[in-house]
Design an enzyme around this catalytic site. Structure first.
Site, PDB file in Angstrom:
ATOM      1  N   HIS A  62     -13.187  -3.250  90.361  1.00  0.00           N
ATOM      2  CA  HIS A  62     -14.570  -3.835  90.663  1.00  0.00           C
ATOM      3  C   HIS A  62     -13.914  -4.453  92.105  1.00  0.00           C
ATOM      4  O   HIS A  62     -13.164  -4.802  92.671  1.00  0.00           O
ATOM      5  CB  HIS A  62     -15.498  -4.086  89.873  1.00  0.00           C
ATOM      6  N   ALA A  63     -15.202  -5.151  92.406  1.00  0.00           N
ATOM      7  CA  ALA A  63     -15.224  -6.168  93.370  1.00  0.00           C
ATOM      8  C   ALA A  63     -13.813  -7.391  93.848  1.00  0.00           C
ATOM      9  O   ALA A  63     -13.026  -7.651  94.784  1.00  0.00           O
ATOM     10  CB  ALA A  63     -16.341  -6.807  94.409  1.00  0.00           C
TER      11      ALA A  63
END
Length: 82
Positions: free
Chosen positions: A15-16
């Site tokens: 994820h980010a």
């Protein structure tokens, strides 16, 4: 280009936050690094490209770099962070 396969173990996937850390590492190394999931290959220095792959926990990606030293550093990075 040399490459290695890695299965993501982070329960939230790539994820980010971890993708941002990966981008920073790739930019520090200054080498052409690509990340591949399935049929899609992206430039590993681009955050939105990496997050666009939608890599989840348990999925395997291929990491490729032009330099063996860079590849070794990235393999260590993946093992410690992802």
């Amino acid at each position: 280009m040399a490459e290695f396969l890695y299965t993501i173990t982070d329960e939230l996937g790539l994820h980010a936050r971890p993708a941002g850390i990966l981008v920073k590492k790739v930019r520090e190394l200054g080498e052409g690094v690509t990340l591949t999931k399935g049929e899609k290959t992206v430039d590993a220095s681009k955050l939105f490209a990496i997050t666009g792959l939608g890599i989840k926990c348990g999925e395997t990606v291929s990491v490729a770099a032009e330099n063996d030293k860079t590849l070794a550093e990235l393999k260590k990075f993946f093992e410690e962070n992802l």
